[in-house]
Design an enzyme around this catalytic site. Structure first.
Site, mmCIF file in Angstrom:
data_model
loop_
_atom_site.group_PDB
_atom_site.id
_atom_site.type_symbol
_atom_site.label_atom_id
_atom_site.label_comp_id
_atom_site.label_asym_id
_atom_site.label_seq_id
_atom_site.Cartn_x
_atom_site.Cartn_y
_atom_site.Cartn_z
ATOM 1 N N GLY A 1 2.557 2.247 10.888
ATOM 2 C CA GLY A 1 2.269 1.446 12.079
ATOM 3 C C GLY A 1 2.125 -0.029 11.767
ATOM 4 N N ALA A 2 1.293 -0.340 10.791
ATOM 5 C CA ALA A 2 1.053 -1.731 10.444
ATOM 6 C C ALA A 2 0.260 -1.789 9.148
ATOM 7 C CB ALA A 2 0.281 -2.441 11.547
ATOM 8 N N MET A 3 0.102 -2.996 8.623
ATOM 9 C CA MET A 3 -0.539 -3.137 7.320
ATOM 10 C C MET A 3 -1.437 -4.364 7.290
ATOM 11 S SD MET A 3 -0.971 -1.874 4.424
ATOM 12 C CE MET A 3 -2.153 -2.633 3.323
ATOM 13 N N GLU A 4 -2.639 -4.149 6.763
ATOM 14 C CA GLU A 4 -3.712 -5.140 6.862
ATOM 15 C C GLU A 4 -3.728 -6.197 5.771
ATOM 16 O OE1 GLU A 4 -4.205 -1.779 6.129
ATOM 17 O OE2 GLU A 4 -5.753 -1.552 4.600
ATOM 18 N N HIS B 1 -7.210 -2.522 14.817
ATOM 19 C CA HIS B 1 -7.371 -1.785 13.557
ATOM 20 C C HIS B 1 -7.105 -2.690 12.348
ATOM 21 C CE1 HIS B 1 -7.163 1.946 11.084
ATOM 22 N NE2 HIS B 1 -6.332 1.212 10.350
ATOM 23 N N GLU B 2 -5.966 -3.351 12.350
ATOM 24 C CA GLU B 2 -5.623 -4.171 11.171
ATOM 25 C C GLU B 2 -6.597 -5.348 11.039
ATOM 26 O OE1 GLU B 2 -3.696 -2.533 9.372
ATOM 27 O OE2 GLU B 2 -2.874 -1.254 10.959
ATOM 28 N N GLU C 1 -10.251 3.835 5.930
ATOM 29 C CA GLU C 1 -9.474 4.248 7.106
ATOM 30 C C GLU C 1 -10.327 4.947 8.162
ATOM 31 O OE1 GLU C 1 -6.905 2.891 7.689
ATOM 32 O OE2 GLU C 1 -6.118 2.272 5.748
ATOM 33 N N GLU D 1 0.853 -1.181 0.000
ATOM 34 C CA GLU D 1 0.000 0.000 0.000
ATOM 35 C C GLU D 1 0.901 1.248 0.000
ATOM 36 O OE1 GLU D 1 -2.770 0.409 3.258
ATOM 37 O OE2 GLU D 1 -3.840 2.007 2.234
ATOM 38 N N HIS E 1 -9.870 -4.216 9.512
ATOM 39 C CA HIS E 1 -9.770 -3.965 8.076
ATOM 40 C C HIS E 1 -10.209 -5.188 7.248
ATOM 41 C CE1 HIS E 1 -8.213 -0.042 7.118
ATOM 42 N NE2 HIS E 1 -7.064 -0.170 7.746
HETATM 43 N N1 0A1 Z 1 -3.344 0.750 5.720
HETATM 44 C C1 0A1 Z 1 -2.472 0.828 6.852
HETATM 45 C C2 0A1 Z 1 -1.531 1.942 6.843
HETATM 46 C C3 0A1 Z 1 -0.399 1.900 5.882
HETATM 47 C C4 0A1 Z 1 -0.405 2.748 4.803
HETATM 48 C C5 0A1 Z 1 0.679 2.846 3.964
HETATM 49 C C6 0A1 Z 1 1.758 2.054 4.238
HETATM 50 O O1 0A1 Z 1 2.872 2.144 3.457
HETATM 51 C C7 0A1 Z 1 3.000 3.230 2.630
HETATM 52 C C8 0A1 Z 1 1.771 1.183 5.292
HETATM 53 C C9 0A1 Z 1 0.676 1.115 6.118
HETATM 54 C C10 0A1 Z 1 -3.322 1.038 8.073
HETATM 55 O O2 0A1 Z 1 -4.248 1.837 8.030
HETATM 56 O O3 0A1 Z 1 -3.041 0.452 9.090
HETATM 57 ZN ZN ZN Z 2 -6.000 1.416 8.426
#
Ligand code: 0A1
Ligand code: ZN
Length: 879
Positions: free
Chosen positions: A267-270, A303-304, A326, A127, A307
């Site tokens: 922070g983290a990724m879903e 949160h993750e 989001e 992402e 998602h």
């Molecule tokens: N979707 C994730 C946040 C996220 C967005 C971008 C990233 O890399 C560019 C990484 C994580 C969330 O809302 O937790």
């Molecule tokens: Zn998110």
């Protein structure tokens, strides 16, 4: 062409659907740190009703193309065009299979987007547009397909090979190599793809879903962190259960994986069934993590996980819709934390966060609606506006429709859109249709930027016992949107008698009065509410629970604020009244300071804080929030021209004054909370520690503090108490601080997350000398400019949370920081852009600081080959 490089904005109104369906994507990775070979096979089919022939347009970036075939025929260089970040095959048959082979180089990927190396293992971040750094593909969220992923690697170097979905096959190869195959049955967009390869250890648990399915839960970490996963696992189980109970949503696969990395931009990724987390949001042990860390982990794990439905099952049509997933998911995680901990405390912290991070965005050069209309670099739009303000807008639906109505809307949203990539309008339509209401006016919240101001005035007529409240709303222009319209504002109201009793509310046309909070709707620029049978001039309790994200202006007298602080039924209003009182007092002294007058302490503030501190009934965490003075940046936002040093001096004066006046109460309360009990993780224990820490921070303004802090440090069995003590010693300039820091360092030097705290404590110290400390700390072996957590802890904290350090009058803080932005830009543009935004509000300072900051912005803007990420931020700031 790379949007960033060209610096060209793209517009929401230009959206067009992708003409092709991609029915399947088969990926084969030959994993290697230096070079990874990626073979992709994808099936294209022209969408029904699309005129033929059509070009196939793919996205790619930094890919070394080895071969490309269409329906098994190798394409010659004349049969496709590579231009910037796109590869175009001009006229492709209606049904075709495209195969590509590319080489990529994970070890030299310092941007941490695409496939990269973290320590000894490889992982991906896709992402928003990282997939194009892995292979050629339509890298946009509205192209969803099913993935089959085969990973092949050296068995000893990469024993663990993970991707999304289910493990369907695996085998050994000659030469010590092995392979595994993953299939994800759910169609997904590229941004949710993930792979992980390396030598990781795991902790395993299980969750039985409501319908009786067993889900294997695994958290993968580097082996030395195995003893720090318990809280994350517990949070995951709680999140899964909560989503079933509150939202009627069940997990849909048999596996849920989390991988923790020290090298992560966010922070983290879903990613579907393979979440990747910044280790900060996974790893915790009482001696390494603070209560705030524990709460952060619970929130981000939630949160993750949430998602999976709001983001993955239903995703975004395009990146302008980012808040669709989001804002909604932040709302869900806020509610989860509220249900797990204290709802009132959670609400207050979220409002504080909105005010301190989102309001400045609305007031700066990057102001944008929660659904932006254009962007140059989408990575710059993962903002507090899209996330936190987006969540408050979801919260307003909830306030307007009630829990049942909101859940009806969610149900319809999933019925209509499961498996689709949709828009914010689709969400609004589902909420409206499910409840039979018209939300057209409400939709303005998606397109209008800026923080609305609501000016409230009142009039009480004793003869007729009528009370009139008049609200005027007005949203100041933002840089990109000059004229604004009136918004729909849920307005939760109560009226208090002087003795604190809640007065029943009755409108003229009503037969009966209703006691308690009343939810009214404001939707005009000016609106009046008249209440009857009001026996005395009331104290209005406005926007209870912060029912709309606005700035509220009402000319409260100190007595009225005191009534609210002592008696209001709404915890948010009680807290907010205390904040207002403290804010007024500090800003008044700031003015005195500027005029060279003696600063004074208002007795009404002392009385109010005495009341708070003496309250033995209330949740200690709430009291801690009420006693926390507004921070310097928030105070700065309330001034026309920021007086950096005046604010610091005034805030310090007030804090010290309160401490001296209340020293015996503070000492007694501290002693009572400091009960010598061993550490506990419970919400109650955390609440007690939070009040204990704030009491200590006041006591450190008096002669009693130093020895209390030293004793606390000696006997501490947890990071919350340890940090409260060391931070206190540093802030008071105690001679004990240096030893405390060096002992901390020698104990934790090998521990990346704990060392972040060590950097933060030093970077946040007020005053002009800190820039030199920070510069020196960059040479510390635990620091690395390549690591986002380190950059945020040292450079980010210095530039964004240390006003007197960063804004040192000689400009040395600015020069240092601009050098870092330039250095970072060559390594990690996303992080560089975040850092560059420290200069965003330069126009709010005095002439001398303005000139210094502007010069640094110009210096950054002039750098050759500046990334689009940083260019967008600095060009906007300079405009
Ligand atoms: N979707 C994730 C946040 C996220 C967005 C971008 C990233 O890399 C560019 C990484 C994580 C969330 O809302 O937790
Ligand atoms: Zn998110």
């Amino acid at each position: 062409m790379k949007e960033g490089i060209s610096g060209k904005a793209i517009y929401r109104k230009d959206y067009t659907a992708y003409p092709w369906d991609v029915n399947r994507l088969d990926l084969h990775f030959e994993i290697g740190s230096e070079t990874t070979v990626v073979r992709a096979q994808m099936e294209f089919q022209l969408k029904d009703g699309t005129k033929s022939p059509q070009a196939i347009v793919l996205n790619g970036s930094d890919l070394q193309l080895v071969s490309i075939t269409l329906n098994d025929r190798v394409l010659s260089g004349e049969e496709y065009i590579i231009e910037g970040e796109t590869l175009t095959i001009p006229d492709a048959p209606q049904n075709c299979v495209l195969r590509t082979e590319v080489k990529i180089h994970p070890a030299s990927n310092s941007a941490l987007e695409g496939l990269y190396l973290s320590g000894q293992f490889l992982l991906t971040q896709c992402e928003a547009q990282g997939f194009r750094k892995i292979t050629w593909f339509p890298d946009r969220p509205d192209v969803m397909t099913t993935y089959r992923v085969t990973l092949e690697a050296d068995q000893s170097e990469f024993p663990v090979l993970l991707s999304n979905g289910n493990l369907v096959d695996a085998g050994e190869l000659t030469g010590g190599r092995h392979w595994v195959r993953w299939e994800d049955p759910f169609p997904k967009p590229t941004y949710l793809f993930a792979l992980v390869a390396g030598d990781l250890a795991l902790v395993e648990d299980h969750f039985t879903t409501r319908s009786g399915r067993d889900v294997v839960l695994r958290i993968y970490v580097e082996a030395e962190n195995l003893d720090r996963c318990e809280h994350a696992m517990e949070s995951l189980v709680n999140a899964m259960r909560w989503d079933e109970e509150r939202f009627d949503l069940e997990y849909d696969l048999d596996i849920y994986h989390i991988v923790a990395t020290n090298d992560f931009n966010m922070g983290a990724m879903e990613n579907k069934s393979l979440n990747i987390f910044n280790s900060k949001y996974v790893l915790a042990r009482p001696d390494t993590a603070t209560d705030a860390d524990y709460q952060g982990i619970e929130g981000v794990i939630g949160h993750e996980y949430f998602h999976n439905w709001t983001g993955n099952r239903v995703t975004c049509q395009d990146w302008f819709q980012l808040t669709l997933k989001e804002g909604l998911t932040v709302f869900r995680d806020e509610e989860f934390s509220a249900d797990m901990q204290s709802r009132a405390v959670k609400r207050i912290r979220d409002v504080r966060d909105l005010r301190s991070r989102q309001f400045p965005e609305d007031d700066g050069p990057m102001a944008h609606p929660i659904r932006p209309d254009h962007y140059v670099e989408i990575n710059n739009f993962y903002t507090a506006t899209v996330y936190q303000k987006g969540a408050t807008i979801i919260r307003m639906y909830h306030t307007l429709l009630g829990e049942d109505g909101f859940q009806k809307g969610m149900k319809l949203y999933f019925e209509r859109h499961d498996g689709q990539a949709v828009t914010c309008d689709d969400f609004l339509a589902a909420m409206a249709d499910a409840n039979g209401v018209n939300l057209d006016r409400f939709s303005l919240w998606y397109s209008q930027s800026g923080t609305p101001q609501v000016h409230v005035s009142d009039h009480y007529d004793a003869a007729t016992q009528r009370y009139t409240l008049k609200l005027k709303q007005h949203t100041p222009p933002t840089h990109e949107q000059k004229s604004k319209q009136a918004l729909v504002l849920p307005f939760a109201l109560g009226l208090l008698a002087a003795n604190g009793d809640e007065l029943p509310l009755q409108f003229e046309a009503e037969a009966d009065a209703a006691t308690g909070t009343r939810l009214l709707i404001v939707e005009e620029a000016e609106q009046e509410f008249i209440f009857i049978n009001i026996p005395e001039a009331p104290v209005p309790s406005l926007f209870r629970d912060y029912s709309a994200p606005v700035k509220v202006f009402f000319d409260y007298s100190p007595e009225q604020l005191a009534t609210l602080i002592a008696h209001d039924s709404d915890a948010f209003v009680r807290w907010d009244a205390a904040q207002r009182m403290a804010e007024d007092a500090i800003l008044k002294q700031c003015l005195a300071h500027a005029q060279g007058l003696e600063m004074t302490l208002d007795p009404s503030l002392v009385r109010a804080f005495k009341g708070i501190l003496s309250d033995q009934q209330a949740d200690p965490a709430l009291l801690a929030e009420a006693m926390t003075l507004p921070d310097e940046d928030y105070l700065a936002d309330q001034m026309d021209v920021v007086d950096v040093d005046g604010i610091h001096a005034a805030r310090k004066f007030i804090k010290k004054g309160l401490a001296v006046e209340l020293v015996s109460l503070l000492t007694a309360r501290f002693a009572k909370l400091n009960d010598g009990q061993p550490y506990q993780k419970s919400a109650t224990a955390m609440a007690r520690r939070s009040l204990k820490s704030i009491c200590l921070s006041y006591l450190l303004e008096t002669s009693a503090g130093e020895s209390l802090a030293a004793t606390q440090l000696e006997s501490s069995d947890n990071m919350t108490d340890t940090l409260a003590a060391i931070k206190g010693l540093i802030l008071m300039d105690s001679p004990l601080a240096a030893t405390a820091l060096s002992e901390f360092e020698s104990r934790w030097k090998a521990d990346a997350l704990v060392m972040d705290k060590w950097f933060i404590m030093q970077a946040i110290k007020p005053g002009r000398k800190t820039v030199d400390t920070v510069r020196k700390l960059m040479d510390h072996p635990a620091f690395s400019i390549q690591n986002p957590n380190k950059v945020r802890s040292l450079i980010g904290v210095f530039s964004m949370l240390n006003p007197t350090g960063f804004h040192t009058a000689d400009g040395s803080g600015y020069t240092f920081h601009a050098d870092r932005v330039i250095e970072l830009d060559g390594l990690n543009p996303q992080i560089a852009a975040r850092m560059a935004s420290a200069f965003n509000r330069w126009k709010r300072y005095d002439e001398s600081r303005k000139a210094l900051m502007k010069a640094e912005l110009q210096r950054i803007a002039a750098v050759d080959n500046l990334s689009g990420d940083v260019a967008e931020i600095v060009n906007n700031a300079l405009r």
